[in-house]
Design a protein around this motif. Structure first.
Motif, PDB file in Angstrom:
ATOM      1  N   ASP A  15      45.558  51.335  72.133  1.00 36.57           N
ATOM      2  CA  ASP A  15      45.981  49.952  71.886  1.00 36.57           C
ATOM      3  C   ASP A  15      46.731  49.916  70.561  1.00 36.57           C
ATOM      4  OD1 ASP A  15      42.609  49.760  72.489  1.00 36.57           O
ATOM      5  OD2 ASP A  15      44.045  49.080  74.021  1.00 36.57           O
ATOM      6  N   ALA A  57      44.968  59.629  74.535  1.00 40.02           N
ATOM      7  CA  ALA A  57      45.418  60.764  73.705  1.00 40.02           C
ATOM      8  C   ALA A  57      45.533  62.051  74.512  1.00 40.02           C
ATOM      9  CB  ALA A  57      44.443  60.949  72.548  1.00 40.02           C
ATOM     10  N   PHE A  75      34.420  53.141  67.164  1.00 42.75           N
ATOM     11  CA  PHE A  75      33.645  52.194  66.345  1.00 42.75           C
ATOM     12  C   PHE A  75      33.811  50.744  66.774  1.00 42.75           C
ATOM     13  CE2 PHE A  75      32.038  55.071  63.237  1.00 42.75           C
ATOM     14  CZ  PHE A  75      32.930  56.127  63.251  1.00 42.75           C
ATOM     15  N   ARG A  76      35.063  50.365  67.100  1.00 44.86           N
ATOM     16  CA  ARG A  76      35.335  48.932  67.233  1.00 44.86           C
ATOM     17  C   ARG A  76      35.651  48.511  68.664  1.00 44.86           C
ATOM     18  NH1 ARG A  76      36.745  51.098  62.532  1.00 44.86           N
ATOM     19  NH2 ARG A  76      35.793  50.145  60.703  1.00 44.86           N
ATOM     20  N   THR A  82      43.635  55.655  65.935  1.00 45.73           N
ATOM     21  CA  THR A  82      42.939  54.930  64.863  1.00 45.73           C
ATOM     22  C   THR A  82      43.413  53.478  64.843  1.00 45.73           C
ATOM     23  OG1 THR A  82      42.439  54.847  62.486  1.00 45.73           O
ATOM     24  CG2 THR A  82      44.603  55.731  63.107  1.00 45.73           C
ATOM     25  N   SER A  83      42.476  52.575  64.581  1.00 44.13           N
ATOM     26  CA  SER A  83      42.765  51.128  64.710  1.00 44.13           C
ATOM     27  C   SER A  83      43.424  50.550  63.468  1.00 44.13           C
ATOM     28  CB  SER A  83      41.456  50.371  64.984  1.00 44.13           C
ATOM     29  OG  SER A  83      40.594  50.527  63.853  1.00 44.13           O
ATOM     30  N   TRP A 116      29.870  50.147  66.051  1.00 47.04           N
ATOM     31  CA  TRP A 116      29.600  48.972  65.209  1.00 47.04           C
ATOM     32  C   TRP A 116      29.212  47.742  66.033  1.00 47.04           C
ATOM     33  CZ3 TRP A 116      28.324  51.965  62.029  1.00 47.04           C
ATOM     34  CH2 TRP A 116      29.117  52.757  61.213  1.00 47.04           C
ATOM     35  N   ALA A 141      38.884  57.956  65.623  1.00 45.17           N
ATOM     36  CA  ALA A 141      37.869  58.116  66.684  1.00 45.17           C
ATOM     37  C   ALA A 141      38.485  58.193  68.077  1.00 45.17           C
ATOM     38  CB  ALA A 141      36.873  56.960  66.602  1.00 45.17           C
TER      39      ALA A 141
END
Ligand code: APR
Length: 225
Positions: A197, A213, A20-21, A170-171, A27, A9
């Motif tokens: 991060d 990015a 998302f996070r 991506t996490s 979320w 994402a």
């Protein structure tokens, strides 16, 4: 050089699409069990369609950013397998041709009864009929939690044959994608993470470049082309 890239994402964040996070992420405002599981869909298909209708509209209003465009340039110089966890079509709209959507796509619809899939309308409702079996059993063609991601055989093969594996935005929270770096690294690939991060699986990477990015991806691609 044979390169496998996994995007998340974060590559679409600067195109205005929510991740998302993060603190304001998807979320944080929706319960996964309500909108991203087949049980949630069975319980309240109207709520789930509304969630994906909102995301489908946001994706349509978004435009590819410099990171998507840089990856398209890279494809002209190296043998790139582009895997995305994202369900938007920004890679395609940036000019990438063979994008592997392992979590499905907002612009595809699926029949829960007969398995037929077709281009999704912008707004889907529980009353829509499947074009093939004419049942009111249509759903977004999104891989929900507890369901098998798409194209895994092809992805494992690409990871095993790549000299370089790169994860972008991506996490590292969700498997099997979070295991791709370890899988590629064990077979000799160099693993690079481009992220805002540090991810949960940062230790699986040989190198990390932190930053947005739209800056880090074009700079990295520029060094390779
Ligand atoms: N540039 C680069 N990276 C960014 C940017 C940016 N501008 N903004 C955020 N990021 C990074 C964050 O630091 C984080 O590491 O993107 C990552 C987003 O993490 P998540 O929100 O967890 O998204 P993702 O890793 O794609 O989630 C994987 O989880 O919920 C499921 O199916 C869903 O495909 C999704 C999967």
């Amino acid at each position: 050089m044979r390169i496998t890239i996994l995007t998340g994402a974060g590559i679409s964040a600067e195109s205005g699409l929510a991740t998302f996070r993060a603190s304001d992420g998807l979320w944080e405002n929706h319960r996964i069990e309500d909108v991203a599981t087949s049980e949630g869909f069975t319980k309240d298909p109207t709520l789930v369609h509304a969630f994906y209708n909102m995301r489908r509209k946001a994706a349509l209003d978004a435009v590819p950013n410099a990171a998507h465009l840089a990856l398209m340039r890279l494809e002209g110089h190296h043998d790139v397998t582009l895997v995305t966890q994202n369900v938007d079509d920004l890679h395609e709209r940036a000019g990438s041709r063979d994008v592997i959507h392992m979590h499905g796509a907002l612009n595809r619809a699926l029949c829960a009864a007969c398995g037929h899939d077709w281009p999704a309308p912008i707004v889907m409702t529980p009353e829509d009929l499947c074009p093939a079996c004419r049942q009111p059993t249509t759903r977004p063609d999104i891989v929900w939690f507890g369901e098998m991601p798409y194209h895994l055989e092809r992805i494992w093969q690409a990871l095993e044959e790549s000299e370089l594996f790169v994860a972008i935005g991506t996490s590292g929270n969700v498997y099997p994608a979070a295991g791709f770096a370890q899988h590629a690294g064990r077979r000799g690939a160099t693993c690079l993470e481009l992220n805002l991060d540090s991810s949960m699986n940062a230790d699986d990477f040989d190198r990390q470049i932190l930053g947005p990015a739209s800056e880090t991806v074009p700079r990295w691609v520029g060094d390779l082309c």
